[in-house]
Design a protein around this motif. Structure first.
Motif, PDB file in Angstrom:
ATOM      1  N   ARG A  51      16.743 -58.907 -28.684  1.00  0.00           N
ATOM      2  CA  ARG A  51      15.538 -58.244 -29.213  1.00  0.00           C
ATOM      3  C   ARG A  51      15.744 -56.730 -29.275  1.00  0.00           C
ATOM      4  NH1 ARG A  51      12.817 -62.316 -26.339  1.00  0.00           N
ATOM      5  NH2 ARG A  51      12.720 -61.038 -24.465  1.00  0.00           N
ATOM      6  N   ALA A  52      16.386 -56.168 -28.252  1.00  0.00           N
ATOM      7  CA  ALA A  52      16.634 -54.722 -28.232  1.00  0.00           C
ATOM      8  C   ALA A  52      17.557 -54.311 -29.378  1.00  0.00           C
ATOM      9  CB  ALA A  52      17.223 -54.306 -26.888  1.00  0.00           C
ATOM     10  N   ALA A  53      18.581 -55.107 -29.634  1.00  0.00           N
ATOM     11  CA  ALA A  53      19.506 -54.806 -30.733  1.00  0.00           C
ATOM     12  C   ALA A  53      18.777 -54.885 -32.078  1.00  0.00           C
ATOM     13  CB  ALA A  53      20.694 -55.766 -30.713  1.00  0.00           C
ATOM     14  N   GLU A  54      17.934 -55.895 -32.236  1.00  0.00           N
ATOM     15  CA  GLU A  54      17.192 -56.009 -33.492  1.00  0.00           C
ATOM     16  C   GLU A  54      16.195 -54.862 -33.642  1.00  0.00           C
ATOM     17  OE1 GLU A  54      14.569 -59.077 -36.199  1.00  0.00           O
ATOM     18  OE2 GLU A  54      15.357 -59.798 -34.282  1.00  0.00           O
ATOM     19  N   GLU A  55      15.594 -54.457 -32.532  1.00  0.00           N
ATOM     20  CA  GLU A  55      14.661 -53.330 -32.584  1.00  0.00           C
ATOM     21  C   GLU A  55      15.380 -52.060 -33.053  1.00  0.00           C
ATOM     22  OE1 GLU A  55      11.724 -50.643 -29.773  1.00  0.00           O
ATOM     23  OE2 GLU A  55      12.528 -52.515 -28.967  1.00  0.00           O
ATOM     24  N   ARG A  56      16.599 -51.843 -32.567  1.00  0.00           N
ATOM     25  CA  ARG A  56      17.365 -50.677 -33.009  1.00  0.00           C
ATOM     26  C   ARG A  56      17.647 -50.738 -34.510  1.00  0.00           C
ATOM     27  NH1 ARG A  56      19.808 -51.619 -28.004  1.00  0.00           N
ATOM     28  NH2 ARG A  56      21.522 -52.789 -28.943  1.00  0.00           N
ATOM     29  N   ARG A  57      17.984 -51.942 -35.016  1.00  0.00           N
ATOM     30  CA  ARG A  57      18.239 -52.094 -36.462  1.00  0.00           C
ATOM     31  C   ARG A  57      16.974 -51.818 -37.277  1.00  0.00           C
ATOM     32  NH1 ARG A  57      20.960 -56.678 -34.634  1.00  0.00           N
ATOM     33  NH2 ARG A  57      19.299 -58.008 -35.400  1.00  0.00           N
ATOM     34  N   VAL A  58      15.842 -52.320 -36.794  1.00  0.00           N
ATOM     35  CA  VAL A  58      14.576 -52.126 -37.512  1.00  0.00           C
ATOM     36  C   VAL A  58      14.189 -50.649 -37.511  1.00  0.00           C
ATOM     37  CG1 VAL A  58      12.097 -52.626 -37.455  1.00  0.00           C
ATOM     38  CG2 VAL A  58      13.749 -54.480 -37.163  1.00  0.00           C
ATOM     39  N   ARG A  59      14.328 -49.992 -36.363  1.00  0.00           N
ATOM     40  CA  ARG A  59      14.005 -48.565 -36.293  1.00  0.00           C
ATOM     41  C   ARG A  59      14.940 -47.739 -37.188  1.00  0.00           C
ATOM     42  NH1 ARG A  59      10.019 -47.559 -32.964  1.00  0.00           N
ATOM     43  NH2 ARG A  59       9.583 -48.966 -31.216  1.00  0.00           N
ATOM     44  N   ALA A  60      16.201 -48.125 -37.262  1.00  0.00           N
ATOM     45  CA  ALA A  60      17.142 -47.436 -38.146  1.00  0.00           C
ATOM     46  C   ALA A  60      16.734 -47.627 -39.609  1.00  0.00           C
ATOM     47  CB  ALA A  60      18.558 -47.942 -37.911  1.00  0.00           C
ATOM     48  N   ALA A  61      16.275 -48.822 -39.960  1.00  0.00           N
ATOM     49  CA  ALA A  61      15.824 -49.073 -41.333  1.00  0.00           C
ATOM     50  C   ALA A  61      14.587 -48.233 -41.650  1.00  0.00           C
ATOM     51  CB  ALA A  61      15.524 -50.556 -41.532  1.00  0.00           C
ATOM     52  N   LEU A  62      13.672 -48.113 -40.701  1.00  0.00           N
ATOM     53  CA  LEU A  62      12.494 -47.267 -40.908  1.00  0.00           C
ATOM     54  C   LEU A  62      12.902 -45.807 -41.080  1.00  0.00           C
ATOM     55  CD1 LEU A  62      10.010 -48.915 -38.386  1.00  0.00           C
ATOM     56  CD2 LEU A  62       9.755 -48.809 -40.877  1.00  0.00           C
ATOM     57  N   ALA A  63      13.905 -45.368 -40.328  1.00  0.00           N
ATOM     58  CA  ALA A  63      14.398 -43.996 -40.479  1.00  0.00           C
ATOM     59  C   ALA A  63      15.015 -43.797 -41.863  1.00  0.00           C
ATOM     60  CB  ALA A  63      15.417 -43.681 -39.388  1.00  0.00           C
ATOM     61  N   ARG A  64      15.746 -44.815 -42.349  1.00  0.00           N
ATOM     62  CA  ARG A  64      16.318 -44.712 -43.695  1.00  0.00           C
ATOM     63  C   ARG A  64      15.217 -44.641 -44.746  1.00  0.00           C
ATOM     64  NH1 ARG A  64      19.745 -48.482 -41.444  1.00  0.00           N
ATOM     65  NH2 ARG A  64      18.872 -50.217 -42.631  1.00  0.00           N
ATOM     66  N   LEU A  65      14.115 -45.366 -44.515  1.00  0.00           N
ATOM     67  CA  LEU A  65      12.974 -45.288 -45.434  1.00  0.00           C
ATOM     68  C   LEU A  65      12.418 -43.864 -45.450  1.00  0.00           C
ATOM     69  CD1 LEU A  65      10.983 -48.600 -44.903  1.00  0.00           C
ATOM     70  CD2 LEU A  65      11.557 -47.596 -47.090  1.00  0.00           C
ATOM     71  N   ASP A  66      12.263 -43.274 -44.273  1.00  0.00           N
ATOM     72  CA  ASP A  66      11.722 -41.915 -44.181  1.00  0.00           C
ATOM     73  C   ASP A  66      12.640 -40.892 -44.846  1.00  0.00           C
ATOM     74  OD1 ASP A  66       9.542 -42.887 -42.791  1.00  0.00           O
ATOM     75  OD2 ASP A  66      10.364 -42.387 -40.813  1.00  0.00           O
ATOM     76  N   TYR A  74      20.292 -48.485 -49.703  1.00  0.00           N
ATOM     77  CA  TYR A  74      21.659 -48.090 -50.042  1.00  0.00           C
ATOM     78  C   TYR A  74      22.565 -48.352 -48.844  1.00  0.00           C
ATOM     79  CZ  TYR A  74      19.486 -45.870 -54.016  1.00  0.00           C
ATOM     80  OH  TYR A  74      18.764 -45.649 -55.159  1.00  0.00           O
ATOM     81  N   CYS A  75      23.754 -48.834 -49.121  1.00  0.00           N
ATOM     82  CA  CYS A  75      24.729 -49.164 -48.089  1.00  0.00           C
ATOM     83  C   CYS A  75      25.104 -47.905 -47.308  1.00  0.00           C
ATOM     84  CB  CYS A  75      25.973 -49.780 -48.734  1.00  0.00           C
ATOM     85  SG  CYS A  75      27.266 -50.220 -47.553  1.00  0.00           S
ATOM     86  N   THR A  76      25.122 -48.016 -45.992  1.00  0.00           N
ATOM     87  CA  THR A  76      25.471 -46.861 -45.162  1.00  0.00           C
ATOM     88  C   THR A  76      26.971 -46.596 -45.159  1.00  0.00           C
ATOM     89  OG1 THR A  76      25.540 -48.251 -43.179  1.00  0.00           O
ATOM     90  CG2 THR A  76      23.468 -47.109 -43.658  1.00  0.00           C
ATOM     91  N   ASP A  77      27.774 -47.555 -45.620  1.00  0.00           N
ATOM     92  CA  ASP A  77      29.225 -47.347 -45.693  1.00  0.00           C
ATOM     93  C   ASP A  77      29.666 -46.785 -47.040  1.00  0.00           C
ATOM     94  OD1 ASP A  77      29.747 -48.127 -43.119  1.00  0.00           O
ATOM     95  OD2 ASP A  77      30.760 -49.994 -43.645  1.00  0.00           O
ATOM     96  N   CYS A  78      29.334 -47.491 -48.109  1.00  0.00           N
ATOM     97  CA  CYS A  78      29.854 -47.100 -49.430  1.00  0.00           C
ATOM     98  C   CYS A  78      28.823 -46.378 -50.297  1.00  0.00           C
ATOM     99  CB  CYS A  78      30.392 -48.322 -50.168  1.00  0.00           C
ATOM    100  SG  CYS A  78      29.123 -49.496 -50.688  1.00  0.00           S
ATOM    101  N   GLY A  79      27.545 -46.449 -49.939  1.00  0.00           N
ATOM    102  CA  GLY A  79      26.511 -45.767 -50.708  1.00  0.00           C
ATOM    103  C   GLY A  79      25.979 -46.545 -51.896  1.00  0.00           C
ATOM    104  N   GLU A  80      26.548 -47.727 -52.157  1.00  0.00           N
ATOM    105  CA  GLU A  80      26.068 -48.553 -53.265  1.00  0.00           C
ATOM    106  C   GLU A  80      24.703 -49.161 -52.911  1.00  0.00           C
ATOM    107  OE1 GLU A  80      27.463 -49.092 -56.339  1.00  0.00           O
ATOM    108  OE2 GLU A  80      28.844 -47.509 -55.721  1.00  0.00           O
ATOM    109  N   GLU A  81      23.971 -49.544 -53.936  1.00  0.00           N
ATOM    110  CA  GLU A  81      22.664 -50.160 -53.718  1.00  0.00           C
ATOM    111  C   GLU A  81      22.831 -51.558 -53.118  1.00  0.00           C
ATOM    112  OE1 GLU A  81      18.520 -51.031 -56.135  1.00  0.00           O
ATOM    113  OE2 GLU A  81      20.184 -50.046 -57.152  1.00  0.00           O
ATOM    114  N   ILE A  82      22.006 -51.867 -52.134  1.00  0.00           N
ATOM    115  CA  ILE A  82      22.009 -53.197 -51.523  1.00  0.00           C
ATOM    116  C   ILE A  82      21.171 -54.111 -52.418  1.00  0.00           C
ATOM    117  CG2 ILE A  82      21.321 -54.553 -49.501  1.00  0.00           C
ATOM    118  CD1 ILE A  82      21.718 -52.001 -47.828  1.00  0.00           C
TER     119      ILE A  82
END
Length: 112
Positions: free
Chosen positions: A63-78, A84-92
């Motif tokens: 749950r903690a690992a998933e929470e970190r992923r969700v919070r990172a996705a919210l940060a990417r939204l902000d 967009y892919c965090t490695d290559c920059g292409e659209e997901i």
């Protein structure tokens, strides 16, 4: 991605954070220290309790690992980088985001 699409994903991610918090609250009892009072509990019951404790701890780590992923996705939204892919920059692919809005990699980068 338009504002409506971003808002949809933001709501889904926020709902997932709420679900994770509720799951963590429910799992707290299972992580408590197992007492080794032989008068109160038999050996097999203690083993069951220890196994249940280990499973509750593992579930908490997931749950903690998933929470970190969700919070990172919210940060990417902000930051305007969501979708967009965090490695290559292409659209997901939108279907991939619909499946799991917290993904950070396109399918090509995820496969390696």
């Amino acid at each position: 991605m338009d504002e409506a699409g971003q808002q949809k994903f933001r709501e889904r991610l926020a709902a997932r954070l709420t679900d994770l918090a509720e799951g963590e609250a429910l799992g707290r009892d299972g992580k408590k220290v197992v007492t080794l009072d032989q008068q109160a509990v038999g050996r097999l019951s203690r083993m069951d309790a220890l196994q249940s404790q280990a499973m509750a701890q593992a579930a908490s780590r997931l749950r903690a690992a998933e929470e970190r992923r969700v919070r990172a996705a919210l940060a990417r939204l902000d930051e305007g980088e969501f979708g967009y892919c965090t490695d290559c920059g292409e659209e997901i692919a939108p279907a991939r985001l619909d499946q799991d809005p917290s993904v950070a990699l396109c399918i090509s980068c995820a496969r390696g």
